[in-house]
Design a protein around this motif. Structure first.
Motif, short mmCIF file in Angstrom:
data_model
loop_
_atom_site.label_atom_id
_atom_site.label_comp_id
_atom_site.label_asym_id
_atom_site.label_seq_id
_atom_site.Cartn_x
_atom_site.Cartn_y
_atom_site.Cartn_z
N TYR A 125 0.90 -1.25 0.01
CA TYR A 125 0.01 -0.25 -0.20
C TYR A 125 0.86 1.35 -0.09
CZ TYR A 125 -3.54 -3.17 1.78
OH TYR A 125 -4.24 -4.34 1.71
N GLU A 132 -3.70 3.18 0.28
CA GLU A 132 -4.16 2.72 -1.01
C GLU A 132 -3.58 1.56 -1.92
OE1 GLU A 132 -4.51 4.80 -5.75
OE2 GLU A 132 -4.40 6.09 -3.93
N ARG A 187 0.26 5.93 -8.56
CA ARG A 187 -0.59 5.98 -7.49
C ARG A 187 0.39 6.60 -6.21
NH1 ARG A 187 -3.34 -0.11 -7.45
NH2 ARG A 187 -4.41 0.09 -9.55
#
Length: 373
Positions: A112, A121, A239
């Motif tokens: 994550y 995330e 990301r």
């Protein structure tokens, strides 16, 4: 076997044993279907009488060897950014995560990103193959990055004593074998001597690889060691984003809480290597001529007689006098040389002259040219 016949015999029904012309043995009718062209039979070979009987001799029933029922170990995690390797555009950060554990019954972890707000995330799985992680037991002494360091050495302890390191010859080192991240410096080692209990003596070193010469003198005992090989997992930079405080987290079966790791070498993919080979010539009239040699991101191969590609939108340098954060004088030039007249030098204060290459995304580390008295 499928067999079609034109005779409808009530005795030939599912379960009946039949023989076939030209074929040996007996066959059992599994099913039959009446079609326009005849009766279609589905046959299975019948086992001869006694063939399925147990032998009269004593047999070994065998035994099962179940895997040991061991508790899952906690995850050990390292995250880092690597210099651009020359493939692709070089406009995307090369981010990686290396996950490992103290025993072989580790089964991977979920990765994550934490951008600083505590929310996690997903980044994907780490894979089940453990990376070779550890820490330095001794502080690596500074050395010249232009020379093959045969004198200094490093003692490192891996997280699992069962892990192995290997030697590498000169050709293997030239092809990138045995690269490791030690603190903030990328090194290569040619000799790995086992000392027992997961401890290794690493010698025959190449220092400051990938433009990390600035970290040559900053080593300490206890800093992280990561072998940079194919076991590291590439991360999606989109990301993670460009937040410097972003951390990578891992959660495995043996982790009660997420394991966090800051991203080392942040920004090194975009940062050009610092210039090298400073040259200073003083003219009889007191003028000063400064020159240097640039390097380039992704241009790590040694090619004699050929300049490395620029890899930036334009060639530009920033020369500063004094403290880099608050310089007394600044020159922005587009060639690797600078001439200062005697009159200009007389008007300048004392201080250190440094040069940095201005890349498309970042400034390089500074190179000291000379000191003005």
């Amino acid at each position: 076997m499928s067999w079609r016949c034109a005779t409808l015999d009530p005795a030939v029904a599912p379960g009946a044993l039949v023989t076939l012309p030209g074929l040996g043995g007996r066959w059992r009718v599994a099913e039959w279907e009446w079609r326009a062209s005849g009766v279609e039979l589905t046959l299975e070979r019948a086992v001869p009488t006694g063939a399925d009987a147990l032998p009269a001799t004593t047999v070994d029933p065998g035994r099962i060897n179940p895997p040991p029922d061991l508790a899952a170990p906690p995850t050990v995690l390292s995250a880092f950014e690597l210099p651009w390797d020359g493939t692709g555009s070089g406009d995307t950060p090369a981010l990686y995560a290396a996950a490992s554990a103290t025993t072989a019954n580790w089964r991977g972890a979920a990765l994550y990103v934490d951008r600083g707000d505590g929310a996690l995330e997903p980044l994907g799985p780490s894979g089940r193959e453990r990376s070779l992680l550890g820490e330095a037991e001794t502080a690596l002494a500074p050395a010249n990055p232009l020379l093959f360091d045969r004198g200094a050495g490093l003692t490192a302890r891996l997280v699992d004593p069962a892990m192995d390191l290997a030697d590498a010859g000169g050709r293997q080192l030239a092809l990138g074998s045995n690269r490791a991240l030690l603190g903030s410096e990328i090194i290569q080692f040619g000799r790995a001597e086992p000392l027992g209990e997961g401890r290794w003596r690493l010698t025959q070193l190449l220092r400051g690889c990938g433009g990390t010469e600035a970290a040559l003198a900053g080593h300490a005992a206890g800093e992280g060691f990561v072998l940079l090989d194919t076991r590291s997992v590439a991360l999606d930079s989109a990301r993670i984003g460009g937040i410097p405080e972003a951390r990578v987290a891992a959660v495995g079966f043996g982790d009660e809480h997420p394991v966090f790791a800051p991203i080392a070498l942040r920004g090194i993919t975009f940062r050009p290597p610092s210039p090298v080979h400073p040259r200073v010539v003083t003219s009889p009239d007191g003028a000063l001529s400064l020159a240097w040699t640039r390097r380039a991101r992704g241009g790590w191969a040694w090619r004699d007689g050929v300049d490395v590609p620029l890899q930036e939108q334009v060639e530009r340098y920033l020369v500063t006098l004094g403290i880099p954060t608050s310089p007394a004088a600044v020159w922005q030039i587009d060639e690797p040389r600078l001439a200062l007249s005697a009159a200009t030098l007389a008007a300048l204060p004392a201080g250190v002259l440094r040069v940095r290459q201005q890349g498309s995304h970042a400034l390089s580390e500074p190179l000291v040219l000379t000191t003005l008295a």
